[in-house]
Scaffold this motif. Structure first.
Motif, PDB file in Angstrom:
ATOM      1  N   ASN A 122     -61.479   5.008  44.706  1.00 40.96           N
ATOM      2  CA  ASN A 122     -62.736   5.649  44.149  1.00 40.96           C
ATOM      3  C   ASN A 122     -63.173   4.969  42.922  1.00 40.96           C
ATOM      4  OD1 ASN A 122     -61.348   6.730  41.494  1.00 40.96           O
ATOM      5  ND2 ASN A 122     -60.018   7.524  43.033  1.00 40.96           N
ATOM      6  N   PHE A 123     -64.409   5.377  42.565  1.00 37.59           N
ATOM      7  CA  PHE A 123     -65.006   4.482  41.148  1.00 37.59           C
ATOM      8  C   PHE A 123     -65.889   5.359  40.466  1.00 37.59           C
ATOM      9  CE2 PHE A 123     -69.131   3.463  42.536  1.00 37.59           C
ATOM     10  CZ  PHE A 123     -69.040   3.169  43.784  1.00 37.59           C
ATOM     11  N   ARG A 124     -66.162   5.244  39.318  1.00 37.49           N
ATOM     12  CA  ARG A 124     -67.017   6.061  38.732  1.00 37.49           C
ATOM     13  C   ARG A 124     -68.218   5.378  38.487  1.00 37.49           C
ATOM     14  NH1 ARG A 124     -62.537   7.804  36.726  1.00 37.49           N
ATOM     15  NH2 ARG A 124     -61.696  10.111  36.779  1.00 37.49           N
ATOM     16  N   TYR A 125     -69.555   6.130  38.577  1.00 36.20           N
ATOM     17  CA  TYR A 125     -71.027   5.719  38.636  1.00 36.20           C
ATOM     18  C   TYR A 125     -71.644   6.496  37.748  1.00 36.20           C
ATOM     19  CZ  TYR A 125     -75.191   4.120  40.458  1.00 36.20           C
ATOM     20  OH  TYR A 125     -76.599   3.741  40.692  1.00 36.20           O
ATOM     21  N   ALA A 126     -72.674   6.027  36.972  1.00 38.48           N
ATOM     22  CA  ALA A 126     -73.586   6.966  36.105  1.00 38.48           C
ATOM     23  C   ALA A 126     -74.876   6.522  36.156  1.00 38.48           C
ATOM     24  CB  ALA A 126     -73.023   6.649  34.584  1.00 38.48           C
ATOM     25  N   LEU A 173     -64.539  12.569  21.250  1.00 39.70           N
ATOM     26  CA  LEU A 173     -65.984  12.172  21.312  1.00 39.70           C
ATOM     27  C   LEU A 173     -65.966  11.619  22.610  1.00 39.70           C
ATOM     28  CD1 LEU A 173     -68.506  11.361  19.960  1.00 39.70           C
ATOM     29  CD2 LEU A 173     -67.407   9.401  19.230  1.00 39.70           C
ATOM     30  N   ALA A 174     -67.147  12.084  23.454  1.00 44.15           N
ATOM     31  CA  ALA A 174     -66.942  11.512  24.728  1.00 44.15           C
ATOM     32  C   ALA A 174     -68.417  11.958  25.272  1.00 44.15           C
ATOM     33  CB  ALA A 174     -66.030  12.188  25.688  1.00 44.15           C
ATOM     34  N   TRP A 175     -68.688  11.713  26.668  1.00 44.46           N
ATOM     35  CA  TRP A 175     -69.754  12.064  27.401  1.00 44.46           C
ATOM     36  C   TRP A 175     -69.423  13.543  27.606  1.00 44.46           C
ATOM     37  CZ3 TRP A 175     -74.454   9.613  28.003  1.00 44.46           C
ATOM     38  CH2 TRP A 175     -74.464   8.429  27.751  1.00 44.46           C
ATOM     39  N   MET A 214     -73.695  12.483  25.024  1.00 43.16           N
ATOM     40  CA  MET A 214     -72.937  12.215  24.012  1.00 43.16           C
ATOM     41  C   MET A 214     -72.329  13.014  22.832  1.00 43.16           C
ATOM     42  SD  MET A 214     -70.634   9.461  23.321  1.00 43.16           S
ATOM     43  CE  MET A 214     -71.607   8.466  24.528  1.00 43.16           C
ATOM     44  N   LYS A 246     -55.569   7.402  25.022  1.00 42.53           N
ATOM     45  CA  LYS A 246     -56.737   6.361  25.371  1.00 42.53           C
ATOM     46  C   LYS A 246     -57.930   7.167  25.389  1.00 42.53           C
ATOM     47  CE  LYS A 246     -54.412   3.160  28.254  1.00 42.53           C
ATOM     48  NZ  LYS A 246     -53.786   2.480  29.247  1.00 42.53           N
ATOM     49  N   ARG A 247     -58.032   8.237  24.427  1.00 39.17           N
ATOM     50  CA  ARG A 247     -59.336   8.926  24.286  1.00 39.17           C
ATOM     51  C   ARG A 247     -59.778   8.675  22.745  1.00 39.17           C
ATOM     52  NH1 ARG A 247     -62.753  11.625  28.209  1.00 39.17           N
ATOM     53  NH2 ARG A 247     -61.460  12.207  29.563  1.00 39.17           N
ATOM     54  N   GLN A 248     -60.987   9.038  22.395  1.00 42.84           N
ATOM     55  CA  GLN A 248     -61.737   8.891  20.959  1.00 42.84           C
ATOM     56  C   GLN A 248     -61.374  10.364  20.515  1.00 42.84           C
ATOM     57  OE1 GLN A 248     -62.302   5.854  19.846  1.00 42.84           O
ATOM     58  NE2 GLN A 248     -62.493   6.606  17.700  1.00 42.84           N
ATOM     59  N   LYS A 274     -69.165  15.990  20.970  1.00 38.44           N
ATOM     60  CA  LYS A 274     -67.530  16.248  20.870  1.00 38.44           C
ATOM     61  C   LYS A 274     -67.576  17.686  21.545  1.00 38.44           C
ATOM     62  CE  LYS A 274     -67.433  14.127  16.190  1.00 38.44           C
ATOM     63  NZ  LYS A 274     -67.826  14.249  14.985  1.00 38.44           N
ATOM     64  N   LEU A 330     -72.615  11.800  35.943  1.00 39.09           N
ATOM     65  CA  LEU A 330     -71.578  10.804  36.434  1.00 39.09           C
ATOM     66  C   LEU A 330     -71.062  11.329  37.722  1.00 39.09           C
ATOM     67  CD1 LEU A 330     -69.418   8.697  35.408  1.00 39.09           C
ATOM     68  CD2 LEU A 330     -68.038  10.730  34.664  1.00 39.09           C
TER      69      LEU A 330
END
Lengths: 390, 390, 390
Positions: C288-292, C154-156, C113, C137-139, C115, C305
């Motif tokens: 597809n999909f995301r998986y962590a 602010l993100a992974w 986590m 749609k992002r912080q 910036k 990820l």
């Protein structure tokens, strides 16, 4: 012999039997009977055929549903900022028809296997004998901890404290997430397959649309806040304690018209009651589950336990297709003819038992195989009537 | 012209046609025919209407199911004590209608990607040529390891040794876990929604009840041991090798009576055969899957592999609701009248071909449009009978 | 009084009424009418009874499905070799009816986590004012990073770069994985349970067989490459961008014959269109999909990820069982008799309105309750005919 059979066949095809009928000329019985017959006819045509479409056979679909969430959540808990992306807040991650979007949570970090007292206030103990193994569905060690006056348990320590649910919910931003639904249905009897991405719902349209019951009823992309509102919940309450929402995709199709007119409609409704209700004895409110992320720290197995409160979406496909079929059509007609027979029976009963001239009609209708001693006069009357017709 | 139509309509409503009938007075044909007719009537009333409820239309429900497990497991493997809570033993964690409760496991800790020999005894090799890539569905390196006489593979090392299943199962305590089921059904045609938390099953009741087929058939909280017993398994065997149990929630409802009488019943049955059977050629016994927890240790990716043996629960909702509907009612009556017609045909055949006086009856029943050369006497007889009635 | 009732009952059982009929001897009307009647009879016997099996009632099954994958995948990305076993490539791991097999992936390791700037080329910014919070749609943090000319979020971090999908797909070896399906169906109305491990499909057979539509149609073990080919996809394209395949298990059973003849058939078809199509406006391609995977490194929470591209399998059970039932049989017969009545009505209309001798037939068929002023002659003719028969 051969000519005998030929004769029989020839006879069979030249003959035709039709019932002999009395044509009763009587206003009262005529009006009643015609009205009954017209009623039966109207019932068959209007109700069975037009309204209930009795000339069609029906079929339900087998279906498959995929989902995909989009959007980023943001929390700021005592200064610690973090974002939550799809991989963090959707359970399970692979896009099933039934899934949970996390909207609130109680996090217990750094749990490791060990012995620790239960939370103060949970199960008060005064001595070790109050803490026998197996009571309260916990693994007791038989020790009553003095400081907290609760039993010591073997558990993931520290134990979770879920007495206070964060309010307002930590992930109120979930309101702006979007949900994309892909749904494919197949009607096996009619051999028709449809997808909710119907004609005209192409890549460009999907890139920009947002479902709205009036302006964009076919757009398969839904804003979570809209879904919650349409199912009658307040987002803040459902986000706090969790809840369950059913998204019904309704395929009611008529394959006698163009198959492209077979389009889905979307409905939303809360499952298991509305948490807004102030019903304290309601059986089961909210929706939550516990989820653990395991890791190793300094060679010790640890886990982060999340008590996840969230909105559980159940996508339910409901389908009913209809198409013309000869069998229900003829069954409807055939049993309609039978009901016509009932009408005749009713009129006959009326004619033979209620009318003043009932004996006269009885003799018109029936012919007896032997002279009846009970009412020889009416018999005679019958033949006299025939005679008078001459 | 207008009066012409009025006349026709007036005629139509004043006339009424009813079939002329012969009233045959004959004990034999009468008894047979009446019995057939009474049989048909009894069939229609008793069987179609009362027993099979042919006056009702049917509907099946769309449903959604949530589950929640409670209880803590405890294992003591070679002195290492640990507890297993819901986040550890339920797969998946979010409470689906189909889930697995772990009852036994083979754990392989600290696996990392690397090269290691296969387990001794698996695939014996004597030289590297026995270990060509792709054989035995493993990623071979082409090396035969001397110490174990098995091929070296590229794999998560050390490789799992699942030859011995722990016996007794490690999590026998699973017997005392409880399962809470929430189920909501909607009958779309009848627009009725019901939940398994029916009237009277409120928060207080749920807090204390435990399902029992006799004393608490509506309590939605089940003890795992009870479920296993009711589905005919022995807990110890199913806990050891795993198994699959179907929990059928049956909603058979009659909406002609109070909708609150529509209550679920629960049934339990084993899926895919009972592991107690001593059938060595049975196709597939038990239930297990592999599950990995990944972590980083000293910058190296590692994982803990669990071969999970468990009880897989499939909650299956079965539903059939009935409600009065005019269409099946009239279809049943209409086709019942048709079957009455069949009875008449049977009696006619008997009368016209089997009775001694068949020629007499034939002439009573039929009227010919032209004089028939075959049997002028019977024709005459017919008219004579009519004459004798005078 | 008692004898009165006895008399009535006695009368009831001795009497029998049968319609009087005219036997019209006319070739034209005879042939038409007999052909219609034979047509109705043929329709009832051939179509309703033989072809559509109208003497049977139907039932659909409730079912449960388990799956198990086998096989090991191998990747060599820039020299780093690794294998992928079932615990790595199947989502979810517990063997559901709907699951995903990973065939390609974009991995982003060591995210934490923080910036960091968005990917170059995504959303160009020239100053901080372009980077207001909530856009895209992002912080956003409100900072425009000079080096990349993109907004800081602010993100992974680092953010995932999914612009290039590995080609050829990394896990082409998925083609050789095998899928084992267990399916149990229960027909509740008929109280019959069946499993896809039918008679003869025992442990030994399963150990060696591989499904083939012609040579081994009942083997429940499927090679992934075969499934993809049978559903009309090219494995390489579906493996690259992902896709969805429906495996339909069809139970069409007739329980009037031996229940052991009730066997499943397997069909495969692509859901939501074929990625081979070169249709750029197609709504939604691939799957597809995301998986962590979360872990702790130096006390910092990190995650790996995975953007997983894969084949999603949906196992759909389709069922229709039939068994003799008295109610549909008699309903079919009853409404068939009704349609016979329609045939008579058609012939009567023809006879009474189309034939030259229609007035003659009208008088044969009908008897009037009063002398009719409209056509006294035909009335007379009618009685003359009767007289001439004498």
């Amino acid at each position: 012999m051969k000519s005998h059979i030929t004769n029989a066949i020839s006879d069979f095809f030249c003959e035709y039997e039709t019932p002999r009928q009395v044509l009763v000329r009587n206003r009262r019985v005529g009006v009643v009977c015609r009205l009954i017959q017209l009623g039966v006819l109207a019932y068959i045509i209007v109700w069975v055929f037009i309204y209930e479409k009795g000339y069609q056979s029906t079929d339900t679909a087998v279906s498959s549903v995929f989902t995909k969430m989009k959007g980023v959540g943001y929390t700021n808990v005592s200064g610690e900022e973090r974002v939550w992306d799809v991989a963090d807040y959707v359970f399970p991650s692979q896009g099933d028809a039934s899934f949970v979007v996390m909207t609130n949570y109680i996090i217990t970090e750094g749990q490791k296997m060990g012995k620790c007292p239960e939370l103060p206030g949970k199960h008060h103990c005064s001595s070790g004998s109050d803490c026998e193994g197996g009571r309260y569905k916990r693994q007791m060690t038989g020790v009553c901890v003095n400081t907290t006056k609760t039993c010591e348990v073997l558990a993931w320590c520290p134990v979770e404290d879920d007495s206070k649910i964060p309010d307002p919910p930590l992930l109120m931003s979930a309101e702006n997430y979007t949900l994309f639904i892909k749904n494919s249905v197949t009607f096996p009897t009619f051999k028709v397959s449809r997808s909710n991405l119907v004609e005209g719902i192409d890549k460009n349209y999907i890139g920009n649309c947002l479902h709205d019951p009036k302006t964009a009823p076919l757009c398969p992309i839904f804003r979570l806040g809209d879904i919650v509102k349409m199912s009658g919940f307040s987002f803040e309450t459902i986000a706090k304690v969790g809840g369950a929402i059913g998204i019904v995709i309704d395929w009611t199709c008529n394959f006698d018209v163009d198959v492209r007119k077979c389009k889905p409609t979307y409905e939303f409704h809360g499952l298991y009651g509305n948490p807004d209700e102030k019903d304290d004895v309601r059986a089961s409110v909210g929706y939550n589950f516990r989820y653990a992320k395991h890791y190793l720290e300094d060679k010790v197995q640890k886990r982060t336990l999340l008590k996840v409160f969230g909105i559980r979406f159940d996508i339910i496909v409901q389908s009913l297709a209809r198409k013309f079929d000869i069998i229900p059509t003829l069954t409807a007609i055939g049993s309609g003819v039978g009901i016509f027979g009932v009408a005749t029976v009713v009129c006959d009963l009326m004619m033979l038992y209620l009318l003043p001239k009932r004996e006269f009609y009885k003799n018109m209708k029936f012919k007896y195989t032997e002279s009846q001693t009970q009412d020889p006069d009416s018999e005679a009357g019958s033949t006299e009537t025939e005679a008078s017709n001459k």
